[in-house]
Write a protein that holds these residues in place. Structure first.
Motif, PDB file in Angstrom:
ATOM      1  N   ILE A 283       0.842  -1.209   0.000  1.00  0.00           N
ATOM      2  CA  ILE A 283       0.000   0.000   0.000  1.00  0.00           C
ATOM      3  C   ILE A 283       0.876   1.257   0.000  1.00  0.00           C
ATOM      4  CG2 ILE A 283      -0.304  -0.047   2.517  1.00  0.00           C
ATOM      5  CD1 ILE A 283      -2.911   1.227   0.036  1.00  0.00           C
ATOM      6  N   MET A 284       2.024   1.176   0.679  1.00  0.00           N
ATOM      7  CA  MET A 284       2.952   2.316   0.660  1.00  0.00           C
ATOM      8  C   MET A 284       3.404   2.597  -0.764  1.00  0.00           C
ATOM      9  SD  MET A 284       3.527   3.343   3.784  1.00  0.00           S
ATOM     10  CE  MET A 284       4.081   3.019   5.419  1.00  0.00           C
ATOM     11  N   MET A 285       3.773   1.522  -1.480  1.00  0.00           N
ATOM     12  CA  MET A 285       4.259   1.690  -2.849  1.00  0.00           C
ATOM     13  C   MET A 285       3.141   2.174  -3.765  1.00  0.00           C
ATOM     14  SD  MET A 285       6.717  -1.657  -3.043  1.00  0.00           S
ATOM     15  CE  MET A 285       7.522  -1.295  -4.593  1.00  0.00           C
ATOM     16  N   PHE A 286       1.939   1.688  -3.494  1.00  0.00           N
ATOM     17  CA  PHE A 286       0.789   2.075  -4.322  1.00  0.00           C
ATOM     18  C   PHE A 286       0.553   3.578  -4.231  1.00  0.00           C
ATOM     19  CE2 PHE A 286      -4.035   2.051  -4.804  1.00  0.00           C
ATOM     20  CZ  PHE A 286      -3.996   1.933  -6.183  1.00  0.00           C
ATOM     21  N   ARG A 287       0.557   4.095  -2.982  1.00  0.00           N
ATOM     22  CA  ARG A 287       0.310   5.523  -2.804  1.00  0.00           C
ATOM     23  C   ARG A 287       1.448   6.368  -3.380  1.00  0.00           C
ATOM     24  NH1 ARG A 287      -3.695   7.602   1.018  1.00  0.00           N
ATOM     25  NH2 ARG A 287      -5.346   6.072   0.905  1.00  0.00           N
ATOM     26  N   LYS A 288       2.663   5.791  -3.403  1.00  0.00           N
ATOM     27  CA  LYS A 288       3.800   6.549  -3.913  1.00  0.00           C
ATOM     28  C   LYS A 288       3.805   6.552  -5.446  1.00  0.00           C
ATOM     29  CE  LYS A 288       8.491   6.260  -3.335  1.00  0.00           C
ATOM     30  NZ  LYS A 288       9.448   5.239  -2.938  1.00  0.00           N
ATOM     31  N   LYS A 289       3.518   5.421  -6.032  1.00  0.00           N
ATOM     32  CA  LYS A 289       3.582   5.339  -7.498  1.00  0.00           C
ATOM     33  C   LYS A 289       2.389   6.022  -8.164  1.00  0.00           C
ATOM     34  CE  LYS A 289       6.462   1.237  -7.711  1.00  0.00           C
ATOM     35  NZ  LYS A 289       6.629  -0.159  -8.098  1.00  0.00           N
ATOM     36  N   TRP A 290       1.243   5.907  -7.527  1.00  0.00           N
ATOM     37  CA  TRP A 290       0.046   6.579  -8.041  1.00  0.00           C
ATOM     38  C   TRP A 290      -0.593   7.362  -6.899  1.00  0.00           C
ATOM     39  CZ3 TRP A 290       1.152   1.543  -9.552  1.00  0.00           C
ATOM     40  CH2 TRP A 290       1.417   1.374 -10.924  1.00  0.00           C
ATOM     41  N   PRO A 291      -0.140   8.601  -6.663  1.00  0.00           N
ATOM     42  CA  PRO A 291      -0.696   9.370  -5.548  1.00  0.00           C
ATOM     43  C   PRO A 291      -2.197   9.605  -5.755  1.00  0.00           C
ATOM     44  CG  PRO A 291       1.251  10.439  -6.477  1.00  0.00           C
ATOM     45  CD  PRO A 291       0.888   9.330  -7.394  1.00  0.00           C
ATOM     46  N   LEU A 292      -2.871   9.945  -4.674  1.00  0.00           N
ATOM     47  CA  LEU A 292      -4.308  10.202  -4.748  1.00  0.00           C
ATOM     48  C   LEU A 292      -4.581  11.223  -5.852  1.00  0.00           C
ATOM     49  CD1 LEU A 292      -5.392  10.481  -0.999  1.00  0.00           C
ATOM     50  CD2 LEU A 292      -5.524   8.516  -2.526  1.00  0.00           C
ATOM     51  N   GLY A 293      -5.589  10.950  -6.641  1.00  0.00           N
ATOM     52  CA  GLY A 293      -5.930  11.886  -7.695  1.00  0.00           C
ATOM     53  C   GLY A 293      -5.365  11.501  -9.055  1.00  0.00           C
ATOM     54  N   SER A 294      -4.312  10.647  -9.063  1.00  0.00           N
ATOM     55  CA  SER A 294      -3.723  10.304 -10.355  1.00  0.00           C
ATOM     56  C   SER A 294      -4.506   9.193 -11.055  1.00  0.00           C
ATOM     57  CB  SER A 294      -2.266   9.886 -10.179  1.00  0.00           C
ATOM     58  OG  SER A 294      -2.190   8.749  -9.349  1.00  0.00           O
ATOM     59  N   ILE A 295      -5.191   8.354 -10.280  1.00  0.00           N
ATOM     60  CA  ILE A 295      -6.078   7.353 -10.880  1.00  0.00           C
ATOM     61  C   ILE A 295      -7.379   7.315 -10.082  1.00  0.00           C
ATOM     62  CG2 ILE A 295      -4.398   5.800 -11.962  1.00  0.00           C
ATOM     63  CD1 ILE A 295      -4.496   4.132  -9.420  1.00  0.00           C
ATOM     64  N   ARG A 296      -8.395   6.724 -10.699  1.00  0.00           N
ATOM     65  CA  ARG A 296      -9.688   6.664 -10.025  1.00  0.00           C
ATOM     66  C   ARG A 296      -9.692   5.493  -9.046  1.00  0.00           C
ATOM     67  NH1 ARG A 296     -14.726   4.757 -10.313  1.00  0.00           N
ATOM     68  NH2 ARG A 296     -14.139   3.151 -11.801  1.00  0.00           N
ATOM     69  N   ARG A 297      -9.921   5.803  -7.783  1.00  0.00           N
ATOM     70  CA  ARG A 297      -9.995   4.739  -6.780  1.00  0.00           C
ATOM     71  C   ARG A 297     -11.447   4.557  -6.371  1.00  0.00           C
ATOM     72  NH1 ARG A 297      -4.704   6.724  -5.875  1.00  0.00           N
ATOM     73  NH2 ARG A 297      -3.394   5.408  -4.577  1.00  0.00           N
ATOM     74  N   GLY A 298     -11.855   3.300  -6.206  1.00  0.00           N
ATOM     75  CA  GLY A 298     -13.230   3.045  -5.779  1.00  0.00           C
ATOM     76  C   GLY A 298     -13.429   3.442  -4.328  1.00  0.00           C
ATOM     77  N   TYR A 299     -12.349   3.325  -3.557  1.00  0.00           N
ATOM     78  CA  TYR A 299     -12.430   3.590  -2.124  1.00  0.00           C
ATOM     79  C   TYR A 299     -11.058   4.050  -1.678  1.00  0.00           C
ATOM     80  CZ  TYR A 299     -12.219   2.371   2.863  1.00  0.00           C
ATOM     81  OH  TYR A 299     -12.013   2.383   4.208  1.00  0.00           O
ATOM     82  N   THR A 300     -11.009   5.072  -0.845  1.00  0.00           N
ATOM     83  CA  THR A 300      -9.721   5.546  -0.334  1.00  0.00           C
ATOM     84  C   THR A 300      -9.728   5.381   1.174  1.00  0.00           C
ATOM     85  OG1 THR A 300      -9.758   7.193  -2.068  1.00  0.00           O
ATOM     86  CG2 THR A 300      -8.136   7.487  -0.345  1.00  0.00           C
ATOM     87  N   HIS A 301      -8.768   4.651   1.703  1.00  0.00           N
ATOM     88  CA  HIS A 301      -8.821   4.397   3.147  1.00  0.00           C
ATOM     89  C   HIS A 301      -8.227   5.569   3.921  1.00  0.00           C
ATOM     90  CE1 HIS A 301      -4.628   2.903   2.912  1.00  0.00           C
ATOM     91  NE2 HIS A 301      -4.584   3.163   4.186  1.00  0.00           N
ATOM     92  N   PRO A 302      -8.781   5.842   5.098  1.00  0.00           N
ATOM     93  CA  PRO A 302      -8.355   7.000   5.872  1.00  0.00           C
ATOM     94  C   PRO A 302      -7.065   6.733   6.664  1.00  0.00           C
ATOM     95  CG  PRO A 302     -10.135   5.893   6.993  1.00  0.00           C
ATOM     96  CD  PRO A 302      -9.904   5.133   5.730  1.00  0.00           C
ATOM     97  N   PHE A 303      -6.492   7.787   7.185  1.00  0.00           N
ATOM     98  CA  PHE A 303      -5.351   7.745   8.105  1.00  0.00           C
ATOM     99  C   PHE A 303      -4.080   7.132   7.527  1.00  0.00           C
ATOM    100  CE2 PHE A 303      -9.192   6.805  10.839  1.00  0.00           C
ATOM    101  CZ  PHE A 303      -9.430   8.122  11.173  1.00  0.00           C
ATOM    102  N   HIS A 304      -3.970   7.071   6.200  1.00  0.00           N
ATOM    103  CA  HIS A 304      -2.733   6.550   5.643  1.00  0.00           C
ATOM    104  C   HIS A 304      -1.571   7.399   6.140  1.00  0.00           C
ATOM    105  CE1 HIS A 304      -0.138   4.625   2.698  1.00  0.00           C
ATOM    106  NE2 HIS A 304       0.355   5.821   2.442  1.00  0.00           N
TER     107      HIS A 304
END
Lengths: 125, 53, 468
Positions: C383-404
């Motif tokens: 999940i760390m790598m996911f958020r780094k490679k595709w930060p929020l907003g760069s792709i459409r996510r069905g659900y974004t988990h809080p407190f990352h």
């Protein structure tokens, strides 16, 4: 970047690969069973006086044991069968090294493969 | 009664296993390998991708 | 067997494609997740009482609940974005790389197949215990469980998960019935918590016992992450998967708390720690034949539901490996009529049977837990790598988990504690398993990977990851 074209695998090769995986699975799962690796140190701390009291059971507990069909004699081996947690440092260190080495290899080798994938996928366009 | 149930269980297992083997054989001989293994990951996504380009 | 020959890369969408069917809704996702896990309340979790006492079992119930809440949150985010059969496997392939994906798929197949084996053994042993007939062995019941469920899976996913929904619901309701029929609001009548769990025996081994208990505490929830395997068969994965997974997690937290409360209030921890049927025993100890029989049937149903879900999930993971040619593509066949990965189902069937006949319950559970924890360790890094490679907003996510990144850090730390707990009980086995994964990774990286098409593995319509 040139597109990588994998070789065709022969039928025999496919069967062999399946066999390798199956054998590996069986060895990995079955060998530890066979060698008796499993299980922590659990041993019976025997008591001479086999009464509910000596076994540290109060009246409520004793009544439940009896309801389950146990007597102090038969329950003795269950109640006194205790874990003896000892931290075996050499094994712990080996375990840590194996785990870390495994994950480091996994991420580094994956990254190498991943770069090829990304290059081919995004340079093709 | 329980012993009987045990034999029934063996019989059911054998029958269903035989049926699956039969169906497997039938499918593999009826359809071509290309058809059977034609599923692709992210098929729906591939559609949207095509439209965008 | 026919050699799988594919002619170049096909990009046509129409034509004679046979793919898995998109027929499932959120209730099926719930049934898949909870169905796999609920058996843990009927057996397995209680071994944590053996490791550290009754209070330790409660502590790990909560702390491991936190671990799994992190798992469910992280998983929901990634999988609502990478919706493909194989679940975490497809996630790893898009985020970390092919070798990781290969390993993750093996974790999945091992965890689920061994869980299926445990379920079948439990079911067989429960029937044998109930019958109490001389000479009756569990083998026939094990065979029937595995073969009948494989057949159900072979015939289609919708029916499989409909069945799972019904039997999971019955098993769940039986826990609720048990809970309310022992008048949980009053102590002393039926429940005797304060006499059974005393300050003297609550933590018989001290805090090291609590840590050791983590190993089986995992069993309260193991398998909830399996919901993602249905990604390719769910009608709207971006909505149903997070919804079904989260609902499942809440259901399980409630069930775990009720189970602990009833069982710890009905039997001494020494017995609780060694019985194979804590809830059935709880039913017996209430003195009501109705409850006893209800819990007996619920134990069987929970085991069935779990094995059923496991066959479903293990086959999906194996199927995905074939589809990307990580294993011979022969496995990636989809049944033209039932639309199931039928060859994978059939291939895994004899393996499950073989282990069900040779392994015992404790060992099968441990194998399953080991693979599960390796997988959760991967998820926290993933999940760390996911958020780094595709930060929020760069792709459409069905659900974004809080407190990352808090959930990822919590998950990683709890995984380390669990590895230590496994070391206390099954250290050599963990080393043996890791060495196996290491060797098979070498085999894959240096040999098998040459048969894999490079760019085709990345099937999501995403922009190029950052940093590449």
């Amino acid at each position: 970047m040139a597109r990588y074209t994998p070789p065709e695998q022969s039928k025999a090769g496919q069967v062999l690969d399946i066999a390798v995986v199956v054998v590996a699975i069986f060895v990995a799962l079955w060998l530890p069973l066979k060698l008796g690796f499993a299980g922590a140190a659990k041993s019976i701390d025997a008591l001479d006086a086999k009464t509910w009291d000596a076994l540290g059971q109060n009246a409520t507990m004793a009544s439940i044991w009896e309801k389950l069909g146990y007597t102090p004699e038969t329950a003795h081996d269950i109640i006194q069968n205790r874990f003896h947690y000892i931290i075996d440092w050499p094994t712990l260190i080996i375990m840590a090294i194996v785990l870390i080495a495994y994950f480091v290899f996994l991420f580094r080798a994956s990254d190498k493969e991943y770069r090829e994938v990304i290059n081919e996928k995004f340079d093709d366009k | 009664m329980w012993m009987g149930l045990s034999y029934v269980c063996w019989a059911i297992s054998a029958a269903l296993a035989a049926w699956m083997l039969y169906d497997w054989f039938k499918v593999d001989t009826t359809y071509s390998e290309e058809t059977l293994t034609s599923s692709r990951e992210g098929e729906l996504e591939a559609v949207s991708e095509k439209h965008r380009i | 067997m026919t050699a799988a020959v594919e002619t170049g890369q096909t990009t046509t969408i129409h034509g004679d494609r046979v793919s898995l069917l998109r027929v499932l809704g959120p209730a099926h996702v719930w049934a898949l997740g909870v169905g796999i896990v609920l058996v843990g309340e009927f057996t397995g979790w209680n071994f944590s009482a053996d490791k550290g006492g009754a209070l330790a079992a409660l502590i790990v119930c909560w702390v491991v609940g936190l671990l799994y809440t992190s798992v469910a949150m992280i998983d929901s985010e990634v999988t609502s974005t990478v919706a493909a059969a194989g679940g975490q496997y497809a996630q790893a392939k898009h985020i970390v790389g092919p070798l990781m994906a290969f390993n993750v798929a093996l974790f999945l197949v091992f965890a689920y197949t061994m869980l299926e084996v445990s379920d079948a053994i439990l079911l067989g042993d429960t029937i044998v215990a109930k019958a109490g007939v001389e000479g009756l062995t569990h083998n026939s019941f094990i065979a029937a469980t595995i073969v009948v469920l494989a057949w159900l899976n072979y015939r289609g996913v919708l029916m499989t998960l409909n069945v799972n929904f019904v039997i999971t619901a019955i098993a769940y309701v039986s826990i609720v019935i048990l809970f309310f029929s022992v008048s949980p609001w009053t102590q002393g009548a039926v429940l005797k918590l304060n006499e059974l769990v005393t300050p003297a025996n609550a933590l018989p081994y001290g805090w090291i016992g609590v840590i050791a208990a983590f190993q089986f505490g995992i069993w309260y929830y193991l398998g909830i992450e399996g919901t993602t395997q249905a990604a390719e068969e769910v009608r709207s994965p971006a909505r149903s998967l997070p919804y079904g997974t989260m609902a499942g997690m809440i259901t399980l937290l409630i069930a775990a708390a009720m189970t602990w409360y009833v069982c710890a209030s009905l039997m001494p921890w020494e017995y609780l720690g060694i019985t194979y049927y804590p809830l059935w025993d709880a039913g017996k100890l209430t003195g009501s034949p109705l409850l006893e029989n209800l819990l007996f049937i619920a134990t069987l149903l929970a085991a069935l539901a779990s094995a059923n879900g496991c066959i479903n999930d293990a086959a999906r993971a194996w199927f995905s490996l074939g589809r990307d040619r990580y294993l011979p593509s022969w496995f990636s066949a989809v049944h033209p009529k039932y639309r199931t990965p039928y060859r994978s189902i059939l291939f895994l069937l004899p393996i499950a049977l073989a282990f069900a006949f040779i392994a015992d319950l404790n060992q099968a559970i441990t194998f399953s837990i080991l693979s599960g924890v390796l997988q959760y360790t991967f998820m926290s890094i993933n999940i760390m790598m996911f958020r780094k490679k595709w930060p929020l907003g760069s792709i459409r996510r069905g659900y974004t988990h809080p407190f990352h990144p808090l959930p990822a850090i919590v998950l990683f730390c709890l995984c380390m504690v669990t590895f230590f707990a496994i070391f206390l009980g099954f250290g050599s086995q963990l080393i043996a398993m890791t060495v196996f994964y290491f060797l098979i990774s070498l085999w894959f990286h240096f040999y098998r990977y040459k048969f894999v098409r490079r760019g085709d593995q990345f099937s999501m319509p995403w922009p190029k990851p950052q940093g590449y």
